[in-house]
Design a protein around this motif. Structure first.
Motif, short mmCIF file in Angstrom:
data_model
loop_
_atom_site.label_atom_id
_atom_site.label_comp_id
_atom_site.label_asym_id
_atom_site.label_seq_id
_atom_site.Cartn_x
_atom_site.Cartn_y
_atom_site.Cartn_z
N PRO A 132 0.80 -1.02 -0.16
CA PRO A 132 0.05 -0.05 0.19
C PRO A 132 1.02 1.25 -0.09
CG PRO A 132 -0.61 -1.48 1.81
CD PRO A 132 0.46 -2.12 1.24
N MET A 133 1.94 1.08 0.65
CA MET A 133 2.90 2.28 0.85
C MET A 133 3.98 2.54 -0.02
SD MET A 133 0.58 3.84 2.53
CE MET A 133 1.00 5.28 3.43
N LEU A 134 4.23 3.08 -0.81
CA LEU A 134 5.58 3.47 -1.69
C LEU A 134 6.48 4.39 -1.01
CD1 LEU A 134 7.53 2.16 -3.60
CD2 LEU A 134 6.33 3.60 -5.28
N ALA A 135 7.06 4.40 0.11
CA ALA A 135 7.75 5.48 0.92
C ALA A 135 9.01 5.86 0.29
CB ALA A 135 7.58 5.12 2.37
N THR A 136 10.26 5.35 1.00
CA THR A 136 11.57 5.30 0.41
C THR A 136 11.63 4.58 -0.88
OG1 THR A 136 12.38 3.55 1.77
CG2 THR A 136 12.23 5.55 2.82
N LYS A 191 10.81 10.50 9.56
CA LYS A 191 10.66 9.21 10.05
C LYS A 191 10.28 8.11 8.83
CE LYS A 191 9.57 10.10 15.05
NZ LYS A 191 8.98 11.45 15.18
N GLY A 192 10.45 8.74 7.72
CA GLY A 192 9.96 7.72 6.70
C GLY A 192 8.53 7.65 6.51
N TYR A 193 7.92 8.48 7.03
CA TYR A 193 6.22 8.37 6.85
C TYR A 193 5.94 9.21 5.53
CZ TYR A 193 4.99 5.98 11.13
OH TYR A 193 4.83 4.96 11.88
N ILE A 194 4.97 8.55 4.81
CA ILE A 194 4.40 9.55 3.68
C ILE A 194 3.58 10.61 4.19
CG2 ILE A 194 3.39 9.55 1.43
CD1 ILE A 194 4.07 6.72 1.22
N LEU A 198 -1.27 8.07 5.16
CA LEU A 198 -2.38 7.60 5.89
C LEU A 198 -2.02 6.94 7.21
CD1 LEU A 198 -2.17 4.33 5.12
CD2 LEU A 198 -3.38 5.01 3.11
N GLY A 199 -0.59 7.24 7.49
CA GLY A 199 -0.20 6.73 8.83
C GLY A 199 0.64 5.26 8.42
N ASP A 200 0.48 4.40 9.25
CA ASP A 200 1.19 3.15 9.43
C ASP A 200 0.20 2.09 8.61
OD1 ASP A 200 1.87 0.45 9.63
OD2 ASP A 200 3.82 1.36 10.74
N ALA A 201 0.34 1.56 7.54
CA ALA A 201 -0.75 1.02 6.82
C ALA A 201 -0.82 -0.22 7.48
CB ALA A 201 -0.44 0.81 5.49
N GLY A 202 0.14 -0.93 7.84
CA GLY A 202 0.13 -2.29 8.45
C GLY A 202 -0.52 -2.36 9.99
N ASP A 203 -0.08 -1.08 10.51
CA ASP A 203 -1.00 -1.08 11.93
C ASP A 203 -2.28 -0.72 11.96
OD1 ASP A 203 1.52 -1.45 13.52
OD2 ASP A 203 1.73 0.40 13.90
#
Ligand code: URA
Length: 209
Positions: A132-136, A191-194, A198-203
């Motif tokens: 879901p998240m393409l961050a770094t 901290k590497g958040y987008i 939407l926050g931490d997708a896994g959590d």
């Protein structure tokens, strides 16, 4: 250079707004991710090749179409990628599903494989890597690398939200891989958040913290 597609379908964009909302709880978040994954699967399969077939209806013979070409495989990156698998399988039920698990080495800060289980015939499949998240971009780059070194040669990357840094990293490392998104966001924070993300997708998917 791989292309970047942002799916602007109104249903995807509408549901993404609820997904982003910090007030959305785990149950609803999970359901929305599932729905958006189905809608994205609909869009990502738009260019699948078709072949002509004939089918006998109760009253005649119809010249009709069926999907031709390579079979599909889904490869969620553990763990957040799992949240999108069922939604995609609703539209592509025959797809095989592999898994890639990565952890971040505390010294090098680079992602390292800890689990890779793939369908036997990956070289004959069109693979969709899901996160879901393409961050770094570190995990996506490494996951795609893990597939390529095992023989995969047709890979797409499907993410919900990306940061420009992640897109650039994937394009640089894997110029043959197109990227499919629901949104391209502004940036990463320290901290590497987008952001806004939407926050931490896994959590949020699994109700952990
Ligand atoms: N992973 C997430 O779940 N969220 C981010 O914003 C970045 C990486």
């Amino acid at each position: 250079m791989g292309k970047v597609y942002v799916f602007d379908h109104p249903l995807i964009q509408h549901k993404l707004t609820y997904i982003r909302n910090k007030e959305t709880g785990t149950k609803e978040f999970r359901e929305l991710i599932d729905e958006v994954a189905s809608l994205m699967a609909f869009e990502i399969t738009r260019d699948l090749p078709l072949k002509d077939v004939e089918v006998e209806t109760p009253v005649g013979i119809a010249r009709s179409k069926m999907i031709a070409g390579k079979k599909l495989g889904l490869v969620p990156i553990l763990r957040a990628g799992l949240g999108m698998v069922d939604g995609i399988l609703k539209l592509i039920p025959a797809a095989k599903v592999g898994h890639v698990g990565l952890y971040r080495d505390p010294e090098t800060l680079k992602p390292v494989e800890y689990y890779v289980k793939l369908p036997k015939d990956i070289e004959e499949r069109e693979l969709i890597v899901i996160d879901p998240m393409l961050a770094t971009g570190g995990s996506a780059v490494e996951a795609i690398h893990a597939l390529k070194k095992r023989g995969a040669n047709h890979i797409k990357l499907m993410c919900l939200v990306a940061a420009p840094e992640g897109v650039e990293a994937v394009q640089k490392a894997h110029s043959d891989v197109d990227i499919y998104l629901a949104a391209m966001d502004d940036k990463l924070n320290d901290k590497g958040y987008i952001i806004p993300g939407l926050g931490d997708a896994g959590d949020r998917l699994f109700g952990t913290k």
